[in-house]
Design a protein around this motif. Structure first.
Motif, PDB file in Angstrom:
ATOM      1  N   ILE A  57       3.448  13.164   1.003  1.00  0.00           N
ATOM      2  CA  ILE A  57       2.139  13.293   1.295  1.00  0.00           C
ATOM      3  C   ILE A  57       1.705  12.166   2.196  1.00  0.00           C
ATOM      4  CG2 ILE A  57      -0.248  14.200   1.315  1.00  0.00           C
ATOM      5  CD1 ILE A  57       0.771  15.935  -1.218  1.00  0.00           C
ATOM      6  N   GLY A  58       1.864  11.138   1.472  1.00  0.00           N
ATOM      7  CA  GLY A  58       1.225   9.659   2.210  1.00  0.00           C
ATOM      8  C   GLY A  58       2.211   9.188   3.238  1.00  0.00           C
ATOM      9  N   PHE A  59       3.424   9.559   3.247  1.00  0.00           N
ATOM     10  CA  PHE A  59       4.353   9.368   4.444  1.00  0.00           C
ATOM     11  C   PHE A  59       4.071  10.181   5.329  1.00  0.00           C
ATOM     12  CE2 PHE A  59       7.642   7.846   1.246  1.00  0.00           C
ATOM     13  CZ  PHE A  59       7.362   6.326   1.643  1.00  0.00           C
ATOM     14  N   GLU A  60       3.757  11.494   5.303  1.00  0.00           N
ATOM     15  CA  GLU A  60       3.213  12.192   6.332  1.00  0.00           C
ATOM     16  C   GLU A  60       1.987  11.914   7.209  1.00  0.00           C
ATOM     17  OE1 GLU A  60       4.550  15.099   7.997  1.00  0.00           O
ATOM     18  OE2 GLU A  60       6.445  14.615   7.047  1.00  0.00           O
ATOM     19  N   PHE A  61       1.128  11.457   6.277  1.00  0.00           N
ATOM     20  CA  PHE A  61      -0.303  11.026   6.807  1.00  0.00           C
ATOM     21  C   PHE A  61      -0.202   9.825   7.578  1.00  0.00           C
ATOM     22  CE2 PHE A  61      -4.600   9.483   5.566  1.00  0.00           C
ATOM     23  CZ  PHE A  61      -5.267   9.920   6.603  1.00  0.00           C
ATOM     24  N   ALA A  62       0.727   8.725   7.161  1.00  0.00           N
ATOM     25  CA  ALA A  62       0.953   7.676   7.873  1.00  0.00           C
ATOM     26  C   ALA A  62       1.630   7.831   9.071  1.00  0.00           C
ATOM     27  CB  ALA A  62       1.954   6.780   7.019  1.00  0.00           C
ATOM     28  N   ALA A  63       2.526   8.670   9.116  1.00  0.00           N
ATOM     29  CA  ALA A  63       3.250   9.209  10.264  1.00  0.00           C
ATOM     30  C   ALA A  63       2.243   9.946  11.360  1.00  0.00           C
ATOM     31  CB  ALA A  63       4.403  10.094  10.063  1.00  0.00           C
ATOM     32  N   GLU A  64       1.346  10.546  10.953  1.00  0.00           N
ATOM     33  CA  GLU A  64       0.277  11.056  11.741  1.00  0.00           C
ATOM     34  C   GLU A  64      -0.734  10.328  12.434  1.00  0.00           C
ATOM     35  OE1 GLU A  64      -1.048  14.226  13.870  1.00  0.00           O
ATOM     36  OE2 GLU A  64       0.496  14.568  11.945  1.00  0.00           O
ATOM     37  N   PRO A  68       2.364   7.027  18.228  1.00  0.00           N
ATOM     38  CA  PRO A  68       3.546   7.283  18.577  1.00  0.00           C
ATOM     39  C   PRO A  68       4.616   6.371  18.200  1.00  0.00           C
ATOM     40  CG  PRO A  68       2.515   6.173  20.694  1.00  0.00           C
ATOM     41  CD  PRO A  68       1.596   6.301  19.455  1.00  0.00           C
ATOM     42  N   GLU A  69       4.282   5.518  17.298  1.00  0.00           N
ATOM     43  CA  GLU A  69       5.143   4.530  16.567  1.00  0.00           C
ATOM     44  C   GLU A  69       6.259   5.518  15.813  1.00  0.00           C
ATOM     45  OE1 GLU A  69       5.797   1.312  16.782  1.00  0.00           O
ATOM     46  OE2 GLU A  69       4.412   1.166  18.080  1.00  0.00           O
ATOM     47  N   SER A  70       7.405   5.015  15.614  1.00  0.00           N
ATOM     48  CA  SER A  70       8.469   5.821  14.647  1.00  0.00           C
ATOM     49  C   SER A  70       7.782   6.319  13.349  1.00  0.00           C
ATOM     50  CB  SER A  70       9.529   5.316  14.865  1.00  0.00           C
ATOM     51  OG  SER A  70      10.877   5.702  13.983  1.00  0.00           O
ATOM     52  N   GLU A  71       8.274   7.351  12.782  1.00  0.00           N
ATOM     53  CA  GLU A  71       8.090   7.431  11.423  1.00  0.00           C
ATOM     54  C   GLU A  71       8.834   6.515  10.442  1.00  0.00           C
ATOM     55  OE1 GLU A  71       8.250  11.473  10.009  1.00  0.00           O
ATOM     56  OE2 GLU A  71       7.917  12.498  11.875  1.00  0.00           O
ATOM     57  N   ALA A  72       9.972   6.125  10.936  1.00  0.00           N
ATOM     58  CA  ALA A  72      10.694   5.044  10.314  1.00  0.00           C
ATOM     59  C   ALA A  72       9.977   3.803   9.995  1.00  0.00           C
ATOM     60  CB  ALA A  72      11.905   4.498  10.686  1.00  0.00           C
ATOM     61  N   ASN A  73       9.026   3.279  10.982  1.00  0.00           N
ATOM     62  CA  ASN A  73       8.160   2.185  10.894  1.00  0.00           C
ATOM     63  C   ASN A  73       7.407   2.199   9.768  1.00  0.00           C
ATOM     64  OD1 ASN A  73       9.723   1.185  12.880  1.00  0.00           O
ATOM     65  ND2 ASN A  73       8.390   1.338  14.601  1.00  0.00           N
ATOM     66  N   SER A  74       6.592   3.564   9.973  1.00  0.00           N
ATOM     67  CA  SER A  74       5.611   3.562   8.924  1.00  0.00           C
ATOM     68  C   SER A  74       5.828   3.900   7.684  1.00  0.00           C
ATOM     69  CB  SER A  74       4.414   4.867   9.180  1.00  0.00           C
ATOM     70  OG  SER A  74       5.460   5.954   9.367  1.00  0.00           O
ATOM     71  N   ALA A  75       7.219   4.487   7.525  1.00  0.00           N
ATOM     72  CA  ALA A  75       7.701   4.914   6.132  1.00  0.00           C
ATOM     73  C   ALA A  75       8.096   3.512   5.701  1.00  0.00           C
ATOM     74  CB  ALA A  75       8.875   5.688   6.342  1.00  0.00           C
ATOM     75  N   GLY A  76       8.709   2.494   6.383  1.00  0.00           N
ATOM     76  CA  GLY A  76       9.419   1.340   6.014  1.00  0.00           C
ATOM     77  C   GLY A  76       8.178   0.231   5.472  1.00  0.00           C
ATOM     78  N   LEU A  77       7.110   0.249   6.200  1.00  0.00           N
ATOM     79  CA  LEU A  77       5.921  -0.344   5.866  1.00  0.00           C
ATOM     80  C   LEU A  77       5.361  -0.064   4.563  1.00  0.00           C
ATOM     81  CD1 LEU A  77       4.277  -1.101   9.397  1.00  0.00           C
ATOM     82  CD2 LEU A  77       5.430  -2.619   7.849  1.00  0.00           C
ATOM     83  N   LEU A  78       5.288   1.343   4.312  1.00  0.00           N
ATOM     84  CA  LEU A  78       4.488   1.874   3.130  1.00  0.00           C
ATOM     85  C   LEU A  78       5.570   1.528   1.992  1.00  0.00           C
ATOM     86  CD1 LEU A  78       3.505   5.572   4.054  1.00  0.00           C
ATOM     87  CD2 LEU A  78       2.107   3.598   3.387  1.00  0.00           C
ATOM     88  N   ASN A  79       7.056   1.815   2.212  1.00  0.00           N
ATOM     89  CA  ASN A  79       7.803   1.380   1.004  1.00  0.00           C
ATOM     90  C   ASN A  79       7.762  -0.216   0.890  1.00  0.00           C
ATOM     91  OD1 ASN A  79       9.009   3.682   0.253  1.00  0.00           O
ATOM     92  ND2 ASN A  79      10.462   3.744   2.070  1.00  0.00           N
ATOM     93  N   VAL A  80       7.643  -1.142   1.818  1.00  0.00           N
ATOM     94  CA  VAL A  80       7.567  -2.433   1.402  1.00  0.00           C
ATOM     95  C   VAL A  80       6.208  -2.988   0.891  1.00  0.00           C
ATOM     96  CG1 VAL A  80       7.146  -4.742   2.664  1.00  0.00           C
ATOM     97  CG2 VAL A  80       9.106  -3.292   3.450  1.00  0.00           C
TER      98      VAL A  80
END
Length: 139
Positions: A57-64, A68-80
């Protein structure tokens, strides 16, 4: 498999709800700690359910929010950030547990979840990806 928030577009509400339920499960965990294994088993199950459920849910919210940044960027930053906070909380929590005991340690975890809940509540829900898809844009 996507979570249902993609259909309702209530990312912030869902994220905040799961976060608060994680907080309540952590409070319940701290309260049942002295009562043995059986109550801890059930409360730990709820705690794990809500904390693990927060991830997609957090990954989807961050992507939203970061479109227009890539979902991979937001997911990577969240993981880090999750790794950094995990290491810090584990190291700090170990020291707190050793010097002050489990009650203070659980209070610190509850306080960190309260701070996270407040921070999540303060995030402006700007559904950029949804707005572009409504205008017929390319996502």
């Amino acid at each position: 498999m996507r979570c249902n928030t993609g259909q309702t577009h209530r990312y912030k509400q869902t994220t905040l709800s799961v976060y608060v339920l994680s907080l309540l499960a952590m409070v319940a965990f701290a309260l049942v700690l002295p009562y043995g294994l059986l109550p801890m088993f059930f409360v730990s199950s709820f705690l794990g359910f809500f904390m693990i459920g927060y991830l997609p849910i957090g990954f989807e919210f961050a992507a939203e929010l970061t479109y227009p940044e890539s979902e991979a960027n937001s997911a990577g930053l969240l993981n880090v950030s999750a790794q950094i906070f995990g290491i810090a909380l584990t190291a700090g929590g170990g020291a707190i547990l050793e010097h002050y005991g489990d009650k203070i340690f659980n209070i610190c975890l509850i306080v960190s979840l309260v701070v996270g809940s407040i921070t999540t509540a303060l995030i402006k829900s700007d559904l950029r990806r949804y707005k572009v898809s409504q205008k017929g844009g390319d996502i």
